[in-house]
Scaffold this motif. Structure first.
Motif, PDB file in Angstrom:
ATOM      1  N   GLN A 232       0.923  -1.293   0.097  1.00 51.48           N
ATOM      2  CA  GLN A 232      -0.060  -0.142   0.045  1.00 51.48           C
ATOM      3  C   GLN A 232       0.907   1.327   0.083  1.00 51.48           C
ATOM      4  O   GLN A 232       0.578   2.167  -0.640  1.00 51.48           O
ATOM      5  N   LYS A 235       2.229   1.872  -3.598  1.00 48.77           N
ATOM      6  CA  LYS A 235       1.052   2.327  -4.379  1.00 48.77           C
ATOM      7  C   LYS A 235       0.629   3.712  -4.031  1.00 48.77           C
ATOM      8  O   LYS A 235       0.765   4.538  -5.273  1.00 48.77           O
ATOM      9  N   GLN A 236       0.980   4.339  -2.959  1.00 43.75           N
ATOM     10  CA  GLN A 236       0.772   5.867  -2.799  1.00 43.75           C
ATOM     11  C   GLN A 236       1.909   6.585  -3.432  1.00 43.75           C
ATOM     12  O   GLN A 236       1.818   7.494  -3.851  1.00 43.75           O
ATOM     13  N   LEU A 239       1.475   6.565  -6.978  1.00 49.37           N
ATOM     14  CA  LEU A 239       0.127   7.567  -7.581  1.00 49.37           C
ATOM     15  C   LEU A 239       0.510   8.848  -7.163  1.00 49.37           C
ATOM     16  O   LEU A 239       0.102   9.830  -8.255  1.00 49.37           O
ATOM     17  N   TYR A 262       3.010   1.042 -13.349  1.00 51.85           N
ATOM     18  CA  TYR A 262       1.592   0.261 -13.948  1.00 51.85           C
ATOM     19  C   TYR A 262       1.728  -0.211 -15.342  1.00 51.85           C
ATOM     20  O   TYR A 262       2.029   0.382 -16.279  1.00 51.85           O
ATOM     21  N   GLN A 267      -6.285  -0.611 -14.378  1.00 55.05           N
ATOM     22  CA  GLN A 267      -5.651  -0.527 -12.841  1.00 55.05           C
ATOM     23  C   GLN A 267      -5.283   0.719 -12.285  1.00 55.05           C
ATOM     24  O   GLN A 267      -5.798   1.139 -11.209  1.00 55.05           O
ATOM     25  N   ARG A 270      -8.357   3.040 -11.911  1.00 51.45           N
ATOM     26  CA  ARG A 270      -8.913   2.537 -10.642  1.00 51.45           C
ATOM     27  C   ARG A 270      -8.379   2.864  -9.370  1.00 51.45           C
ATOM     28  O   ARG A 270      -9.040   3.513  -8.331  1.00 51.45           O
ATOM     29  N   GLU A 271      -7.046   2.682  -9.155  1.00 49.17           N
ATOM     30  CA  GLU A 271      -6.414   2.935  -7.969  1.00 49.17           C
ATOM     31  C   GLU A 271      -6.023   4.425  -7.861  1.00 49.17           C
ATOM     32  O   GLU A 271      -6.400   5.069  -6.724  1.00 49.17           O
ATOM     33  N   TYR A 272      -5.862   5.230  -8.875  1.00 51.05           N
ATOM     34  CA  TYR A 272      -5.766   6.494  -8.825  1.00 51.05           C
ATOM     35  C   TYR A 272      -7.242   7.291  -8.202  1.00 51.05           C
ATOM     36  O   TYR A 272      -7.054   8.034  -7.245  1.00 51.05           O
ATOM     37  N   ARG A 274      -9.222   5.826  -6.611  1.00 48.57           N
ATOM     38  CA  ARG A 274      -9.771   5.311  -4.996  1.00 48.57           C
ATOM     39  C   ARG A 274      -8.980   6.236  -4.095  1.00 48.57           C
ATOM     40  O   ARG A 274      -9.362   6.529  -2.999  1.00 48.57           O
TER      41      ARG A 274
END
Length: 297
Positions: A232, A235-236, A239, A262, A267, A270-272, A274
């Motif tokens: 996680q 990912k942060q 992003l 990425y 994907q 979606r994660e952006y 979120r």
């Protein structure tokens, strides 16, 4: 000294909204006139004292809310979401932020008596503000108006601030920054690798080995400190880096996502969405219409 005295000094040198780097090393001032606008950023280890207003800081699934009565210490590089909750044009949010230098902390720690062992928990902690901290922060900020004296006097006041942090309620967490073999130091090594290699896949056991822990212990302490898993956290970082690329270099979403690691544009979108609450195109339009927010990213 009072919060008003610190606020007057901050307002003198931060006359527009934003995060203002100053001529004094490691000292940053923050002014914000609008409440309830989230700002995503990588928070470095720092001492933060609010002179006016209030703020909410979100780290993973934890939330820290504070105002002038408390000071905040961040002991690791943390991908946070900050939101000023009390501010207006007439009474802006004003904050003193001093980034913490591990080398200087280590030098001071050698001269201090040993401290009793303390548990290392979250890398964000709140502590009651003292008059001595307020006084030192005010005097350090005031040196921005003394360019001749600041190079000699600022290091002295900075050391005073750090001594008070290391001998006060925040002593355990601040001393841990200076101790390379503390849990904080071990997690910091893993975070350093993630920051340098966030575009690459990582190996959990290898990251735990770098931190000098077993896999289970590493994941437990990483989550305790950052309120998120290493994946996680990565990912942060990805992003936030992609958002900066789209804003500063005007890359499209697919290219920005690819550059930060990425393989799948869907994907990434979606994660952006979120994390930032809107898909990339809509988020960029909002940021470009709000330059005071964009400058803080």
């Amino acid at each position: 000294m009072s919060h008003d005295a610190l606020g007057r000094q901050i307002a003198r040198y931060a006359d527009t909204d934003g995060i203002i780097d100053t001529t004094i090393p490691r000292l940053t001032l923050v002014r914000w006139s609008h409440a309830d606008e989230p700002v995503h950023m990588l928070q470095r280890p720092a001492l933060c004292i609010i002179a006016h207003g209030a703020k909410r800081v979100m780290l993973g699934d934890s939330v820290v809310a504070y105002g002038p009565a408390s000071y905040l210490v961040a002991s690791l590089d943390l991908p946070i979401t900050g939101m000023v909750t009390q501010a207006s044009d007439d009474a802006p949010y004003l904050c003193f932020c001093l980034y913490l230098d591990p080398v200087l902390l280590s030098d001071i720690a050698i001269a201090l008596p040993p401290a009793a062992p303390s548990a290392e928990g979250s890398a964000l902690s709140l502590h009651p503000v003292t008059p001595e901290l307020l006084d030192a922060a005010t005097r350090l900020t005031a040196l921005l108006g003394d360019p001749g004296g600041a190079p000699l006097l600022a290091p002295i006041i900075e050391r005073e601030l750090l001594v008070r942090l290391m001998t006060g309620p925040s002593g355990g967490i601040v001393r841990a920054i200076a101790a390379g073999e503390s849990r904080t130091g071990q997690i910091a090594r893993a975070i350093g690798w993630l920051k340098a290699h966030f575009r690459e896949p990582f190996n959990g056991p290898g990251l735990a080995d770098l931190a000098g822990m077993s896999v289970s212990s590493f994941h437990e302490h990483f989550r305790r400190a950052t309120a998120m898993t290493p994946l996680q956290y990565q990912k942060q970082l990805r992003l936030q880096a992609a958002r900066t690329l789209m804003l500063a270099d005007r890359l499209d979403a697919a290219e920005a996502g690819f550059r930060v690691g990425y393989d799948s544009p869907s994907q990434f979108s979606r994660e952006y969405r979120r994390l930032f609450g809107a898909p990339p195109v809509r988020d960029m339009g909002r940021l470009r219409a709000m330059p005071q927010v964009a400058l803080a990213i």
